[in-house]
Scaffold this motif. Structure first.
Motif, PDB file in Angstrom:
ATOM      1  N   PHE A 108      55.336  55.549  44.065  1.00  0.00           N
ATOM      2  CA  PHE A 108      54.398  54.772  43.247  1.00  0.00           C
ATOM      3  C   PHE A 108      53.994  53.527  44.036  1.00  0.00           C
ATOM      4  N   ALA A 109      52.915  52.920  43.617  1.00  0.00           N
ATOM      5  CA  ALA A 109      52.524  51.622  44.192  1.00  0.00           C
ATOM      6  C   ALA A 109      51.674  50.906  43.154  1.00  0.00           C
ATOM      7  N   THR A 110      51.833  49.601  43.091  1.00  0.00           N
ATOM      8  CA  THR A 110      51.017  48.836  42.143  1.00  0.00           C
ATOM      9  C   THR A 110      50.077  47.886  42.894  1.00  0.00           C
ATOM     10  N   VAL A 111      48.924  47.676  42.314  1.00  0.00           N
ATOM     11  CA  VAL A 111      47.980  46.675  42.827  1.00  0.00           C
ATOM     12  C   VAL A 111      47.631  45.788  41.647  1.00  0.00           C
ATOM     13  N   ARG A 112      47.827  44.499  41.829  1.00  0.00           N
ATOM     14  CA  ARG A 112      47.616  43.566  40.715  1.00  0.00           C
ATOM     15  C   ARG A 112      46.135  43.257  40.536  1.00  0.00           C
ATOM     16  N   ARG A 113      45.753  43.076  39.301  1.00  0.00           N
ATOM     17  CA  ARG A 113      44.427  42.568  38.917  1.00  0.00           C
ATOM     18  C   ARG A 113      43.291  43.340  39.582  1.00  0.00           C
ATOM     19  N   VAL A 114      43.307  44.644  39.495  1.00  0.00           N
ATOM     20  CA  VAL A 114      42.203  45.436  40.036  1.00  0.00           C
ATOM     21  C   VAL A 114      40.969  45.275  39.147  1.00  0.00           C
ATOM     22  N   LEU A 115      41.178  45.234  37.841  1.00  0.00           N
ATOM     23  CA  LEU A 115      40.063  44.985  36.922  1.00  0.00           C
ATOM     24  C   LEU A 115      40.163  43.552  36.412  1.00  0.00           C
ATOM     25  N   SER A 116      39.028  42.884  36.383  1.00  0.00           N
ATOM     26  CA  SER A 116      39.029  41.502  35.888  1.00  0.00           C
ATOM     27  C   SER A 116      39.255  41.492  34.369  1.00  0.00           C
ATOM     28  N   GLU A 117      39.647  40.321  33.859  1.00  0.00           N
ATOM     29  CA  GLU A 117      39.846  40.189  32.402  1.00  0.00           C
ATOM     30  C   GLU A 117      38.571  40.530  31.650  1.00  0.00           C
ATOM     31  N   GLU A 118      37.446  40.089  32.219  1.00  0.00           N
ATOM     32  CA  GLU A 118      36.161  40.329  31.546  1.00  0.00           C
ATOM     33  C   GLU A 118      35.869  41.819  31.460  1.00  0.00           C
ATOM     34  N   LEU A 119      36.122  42.517  32.560  1.00  0.00           N
ATOM     35  CA  LEU A 119      35.844  43.959  32.548  1.00  0.00           C
ATOM     36  C   LEU A 119      36.810  44.677  31.617  1.00  0.00           C
ATOM     37  N   VAL A 120      38.079  44.281  31.639  1.00  0.00           N
ATOM     38  CA  VAL A 120      39.060  44.908  30.739  1.00  0.00           C
ATOM     39  C   VAL A 120      38.613  44.740  29.289  1.00  0.00           C
ATOM     40  N   SER A 121      38.164  43.539  28.935  1.00  0.00           N
ATOM     41  CA  SER A 121      37.817  43.377  27.522  1.00  0.00           C
ATOM     42  C   SER A 121      36.548  44.144  27.192  1.00  0.00           C
ATOM     43  N   THR A 122      35.660  44.301  28.158  1.00  0.00           N
ATOM     44  CA  THR A 122      34.472  45.123  27.906  1.00  0.00           C
ATOM     45  C   THR A 122      34.870  46.589  27.706  1.00  0.00           C
ATOM     46  N   LEU A 123      35.779  47.077  28.517  1.00  0.00           N
ATOM     47  CA  LEU A 123      36.201  48.478  28.365  1.00  0.00           C
ATOM     48  C   LEU A 123      36.906  48.675  27.024  1.00  0.00           C
ATOM     49  N   ARG A 124      37.696  47.675  26.639  1.00  0.00           N
ATOM     50  CA  ARG A 124      38.347  47.776  25.314  1.00  0.00           C
ATOM     51  C   ARG A 124      37.302  47.843  24.203  1.00  0.00           C
ATOM     52  N   ALA A 125      36.222  47.075  24.394  1.00  0.00           N
ATOM     53  CA  ALA A 125      35.171  47.066  23.358  1.00  0.00           C
ATOM     54  C   ALA A 125      34.485  48.422  23.260  1.00  0.00           C
ATOM     55  N   VAL A 126      34.471  49.171  24.368  1.00  0.00           N
ATOM     56  CA  VAL A 126      33.898  50.520  24.322  1.00  0.00           C
ATOM     57  C   VAL A 126      34.837  51.458  23.568  1.00  0.00           C
ATOM     58  N   VAL A 127      36.118  51.300  23.809  1.00  0.00           N
ATOM     59  CA  VAL A 127      37.110  52.266  23.299  1.00  0.00           C
ATOM     60  C   VAL A 127      37.502  51.976  21.845  1.00  0.00           C
ATOM     61  N   ASN A 128      37.593  50.702  21.487  1.00  0.00           N
ATOM     62  CA  ASN A 128      38.162  50.366  20.173  1.00  0.00           C
ATOM     63  C   ASN A 128      37.450  51.011  18.986  1.00  0.00           C
ATOM     64  N   PRO A 129      36.106  51.039  18.965  1.00  0.00           N
ATOM     65  CA  PRO A 129      35.461  51.686  17.805  1.00  0.00           C
ATOM     66  C   PRO A 129      35.820  53.167  17.705  1.00  0.00           C
ATOM     67  N   LEU A 130      36.033  53.809  18.851  1.00  0.00           N
ATOM     68  CA  LEU A 130      36.384  55.234  18.825  1.00  0.00           C
ATOM     69  C   LEU A 130      37.790  55.432  18.263  1.00  0.00           C
ATOM     70  N   ILE A 131      38.666  54.506  18.604  1.00  0.00           N
ATOM     71  CA  ILE A 131      40.040  54.604  18.091  1.00  0.00           C
ATOM     72  C   ILE A 131      40.003  54.439  16.570  1.00  0.00           C
ATOM     73  N   THR A 132      39.237  53.453  16.141  1.00  0.00           N
ATOM     74  CA  THR A 132      39.116  53.231  14.705  1.00  0.00           C
ATOM     75  C   THR A 132      38.577  54.486  14.034  1.00  0.00           C
ATOM     76  N   ASP A 133      37.584  55.089  14.679  1.00  0.00           N
ATOM     77  CA  ASP A 133      36.972  56.293  14.136  1.00  0.00           C
ATOM     78  C   ASP A 133      38.013  57.409  13.983  1.00  0.00           C
ATOM     79  N   VAL A 134      38.855  57.550  14.978  1.00  0.00           N
ATOM     80  CA  VAL A 134      39.847  58.632  14.939  1.00  0.00           C
ATOM     81  C   VAL A 134      40.942  58.329  13.924  1.00  0.00           C
TER      82      VAL A 134
END
Ligand SMILES: O=C(O)CCC(=O)C(=O)O
Length: 353
Positions: A108-134
């Protein structure tokens, strides 16, 4: 620069070229060379039209213009997000070589902070409504863990930016040909005792299936949490190749990346926290899987050809989303949400139906 909203862009301009940021429908801002760092430019985004996507445009020495494909996108879910700026480039040969060495020695190998906080929260905003839907509509046959396939492929240029930014590292680990086998967001419900059992990705932990598995033996998992992961939040654990008697809990920040070797034993713990655990999972292979038993489940999408990132713009991604079924033949720890049926589907059900 006296700017209220400075942004950085990396661009390899040639002699006589300059860079401009231009909003859809109008205003432009000149990009200025970073005072210390080569190939980096700064732009004052406050000079651009608020709420509109903008593109970077290269103005050539002869006055002609070339529009760069990376720009701030307005997503339906709310935006804008600049995926290009939101992914960290891993293009340092020395660092990539060290990561590969660690990956092969430990599994295994880890790389820190590959996605910025802003991008992470944008991706969450895409996914969260679908989770709610399910979950809110109580449609899920399996209530504690869901896999949302190809949902993030809809985010324009996300895959392209990932291939370009991580391409040098992927090339180092997998070679100059890299295919995306599958892509999904995994969600483990808050307060769930569900735990992904100990397994190896090459065979899902089924001894009898080990070498019979048609999934590519050299494939590599990339697992990126979209929420911070502590020991209580469906934390991944790994038994390193070089110390198999140990179990390492992979506590991580949202946006960190974990590369997993196909043959390393790992699993995840229960989510006793109060937050749904979201993670983005991508599986890369050095060649298509050619799984005759399941010919269309794998994406088999070339990301790198001869070490060079391929064209992965919205056209390519939406074609892929249309053409490939949403089923995924993983292993029996997993259920997959099938949006066309509005319910969860188990791989075994898929075979029966
Ligand atoms: O996300 C998880 O909880 C487990 C993921 C995993 O083990 C895998 O993708 O192989």
């Amino acid at each position: 620069m006296n700017s209220s909203n400075p942004r950085l862009i990396e661009m390899h301009l040639q002699h006589g070229e300059s860079l401009v940021a231009r909003s859809e429908g109008g205003s432009s801002a000149e990009c200025e060379p970073h005072p210390h760092l080569p190939h980096l430019y700064t732009v004052d985004a406050s000079k651009l039209t608020p709420g509109k996507p903008f593109r970077y445009v290269v103005r050539r020495a002869d006055g002609s213009e070339k529009t760069e494909r990376f720009f701030a996108h307005s997503l339906e879910q709310g935006g804008p997000v600049d995926v290009w700026e939101g992914i960290r480039a891993i293009d340092n040969t020395f660092y990539a070589t060290e990561l590969k060495e660690h990956f092969e020695r430990r599994g295994f190998a880890t790389v820190r902070r590959v996605l910025s906080e802003e991008l992470v929260s944008t991706l969450r905003a895409v996914v969260n409504p679908l989770i709610t839907d399910v979950w809110d509509a109580d449609r899920a046959a399996y209530r504690d863990k869901i896999n949302l396939e190809k949902v993030l492929l809809h985010v324009p240029y996300l895959l392209q930016a990932l291939a370009e930014k991580l391409g040098p590292l992927l090339g180092r680990i997998l070679g100059s040909e890299v295919f995306l086998e599958y892509e999904q967001v995994m969600v483990v419900r808050a307060g769930s005792s569900y735990a992904t059992r100990r397994h190896r990705d090459v065979d899902g932990g089924k001894a009898g299936f080990s070498e019979a598995s048609r999934r590519h033996k050299g494939s590599v998992h990339l697992w990126i949490p979209l929420v911070d992961i502590d020991a209580t939040r469906a934390c991944m654990y790994v038994e390193p190749f070089d110390a198999p008697e140990q179990t390492l809990d992979m506590t991580m920040r949202a946006g960190d990346a974990l590369f997993l070797h196909n043959y390393v034993w790992h699993g995840s713990r229960a989510n006793s926290s109060g937050v749904d655990r979201l993670s983005w999972l991508l599986n890369f292979a050095p060649a298509p899987s050619h799984d005759e038993s399941n010919p269309s489940a794998d994406l088999n999408l070339p990301l790198l050809r001869g070490g060079v990132p391929t064209e992965l713009g919205p056209d390519v991604c939406s074609r892929l989303v249309r053409e490939k079924p949403t089923y995924l033949n993983l292993f029996d720890a997993f259920f997959t949400y099938d949006p066309s049926r509005l319910r969860m589907v188990h791989p075994d059900n898929r075979r029966r139906e």
